[in-house]
Design a protein around this motif. Structure first.
Motif, PDB file in Angstrom:
ATOM      1  N   GLU A  84       0.570 -61.361  19.530  1.00 39.53           N
ATOM      2  CA  GLU A  84      -0.151 -60.080  19.549  1.00 39.53           C
ATOM      3  C   GLU A  84       0.077 -59.359  20.770  1.00 39.53           C
ATOM      4  N   TYR A  85       0.593 -59.745  21.570  1.00 37.92           N
ATOM      5  CA  TYR A  85       0.867 -59.013  22.795  1.00 37.92           C
ATOM      6  C   TYR A  85       2.316 -59.324  23.582  1.00 37.92           C
ATOM      7  N   MET A  92      -2.867 -59.969  31.725  1.00 37.25           N
ATOM      8  CA  MET A  92      -3.335 -60.395  30.412  1.00 37.25           C
ATOM      9  C   MET A  92      -3.997 -61.921  30.312  1.00 37.25           C
TER      10      MET A  92
END
Length: 304
Positions: A219-220, A231
């Motif tokens: 997702e990242y 994050m």
């Protein structure tokens, strides 16, 4: 003899700027004069080096090889002059490519020392992915790179240091408690955060995740170590960070807790890499020693 050295400088400048006008301004010549010289080189060689149009000058496949060889000839001439003056690479400029995961943290102290000890030396730094670093070294766009040696077969490598990896977790993460280190088994079923796939670090983290039974976040994908650390601070996963970054940047903040990973594979090797010429560029080992010294200073400064 044609093409002349000046003409080689012209075609390299056009290749690097992508614009005849910009190259002419960079070299302090008129655009019509540079265009005429390009046409003369193409006529002499019997090939088209650039496709010129409104969008600029796009290099052709044969032009890429000619420009690569032109850079090599110009570098050899630069080395010849430097050798005559006795200063090696420190008598001119050096285009050094570095990964974003090491350059901003290792190089400030290196640049300061180089400026003090070799005031005439110009170090031009480019931060790029592992793939881009390899392309830059092969094409002659970069003179040397700092990178993982396994990604650049056939190049001349001088080992600099081995860097361990650390795990960064949010302050309220279940794994955030007093401990001297984090075991690989702790990463089981965890989401790991790392840089994008173009970086060697991402491959190392993927290997650790596979062995631990964790997963790398899809997702990242971070573009910087700061980004993946922040994050992790939000609870999005566990950031895997190199030790120099952990010692210089991550420990200055209070967003995460840091733990060294206790596993032999949780590390990466970094080397000063240059093209495989008959001899290393004069002075390159001096530069390697300066890089090693600064890395050791950083790694010892905070126990990382």
């Amino acid at each position: 003899m044609r093409p002349t050295l000046r003409q080689l400088e012209y075609i390299v400048a056009v290749a690097e700027t992508g614009q005849v006008g910009l190259a002419a301004a960079q070299l302090n010549v008129s655009q019509p004069s540079l265009s005429a010289q390009l046409a003369e080189v193409e006529a002499d060689l019997g090939v088209t080096l650039f496709q010129r149009g409104r969008a600029g000058a796009k290099i052709t496949p044969v032009g890429e090889e000619i420009v690569r060889r032109a850079r090599q000839i110009l570098h050899e001439l630069q080395d010849l002059r430097a050798a005559a003056q006795g200063g090696g690479i420190f008598q001119g400029r050096l285009r050094l490519g570095v990964p974003s995961s090491i350059g901003p943290y290792l190089l400030p102290g290196v640049v300061q020392r180089l400026h003090k000890e070799h005031p005439s030396f110009r170090l031009i730094v480019r931060e790029e992915s592992t793939h881009e670093l390899d392309e830059g070294l092969r094409s002659g766009r970069l003179d040397m790179i700092i990178s993982s040696p396994e990604d650049h077969p056939g190049a001349r490598r001088s080992h600099l240091f081995t860097e361990s990896l650390w795990a960064a977790v949010a302050l309220d993460h279940p794994l955030a408690h007093d401990r001297p280190h984090m075991a690989l088994s702790d990463l089981n079923a965890q989401t790991l955060l790392t840089l994008g796939a173009g970086h060697r670090l991402s491959h190392i983290v993927a290997g650790l995740a596979a062995r631990a039974g964790g997963r790398v976040s899809d997702e990242y994908e971070g573009t910087s170590l700061d980004a993946i650390r922040l994050m992790a601070a939000t609870g999005a996963g566990i950031a895997i960070l190199p030790s120099i970054y952990a010692a210089t940047e991550a420990r200055r903040g209070t967003e995460v807790r840091l733990y060294p990973l206790d596993d032999p594979a949780a590390s990466r090797d970094l080397a000063l890499i240059q093209p495989q010429l008959p001899e290393p560029r004069p002075g390159s080992e001096v530069l390697a020693d300066i890089l090693r010294s600064e890395a050791q200073r950083l790694l010892n400064s905070d126990g990382a």
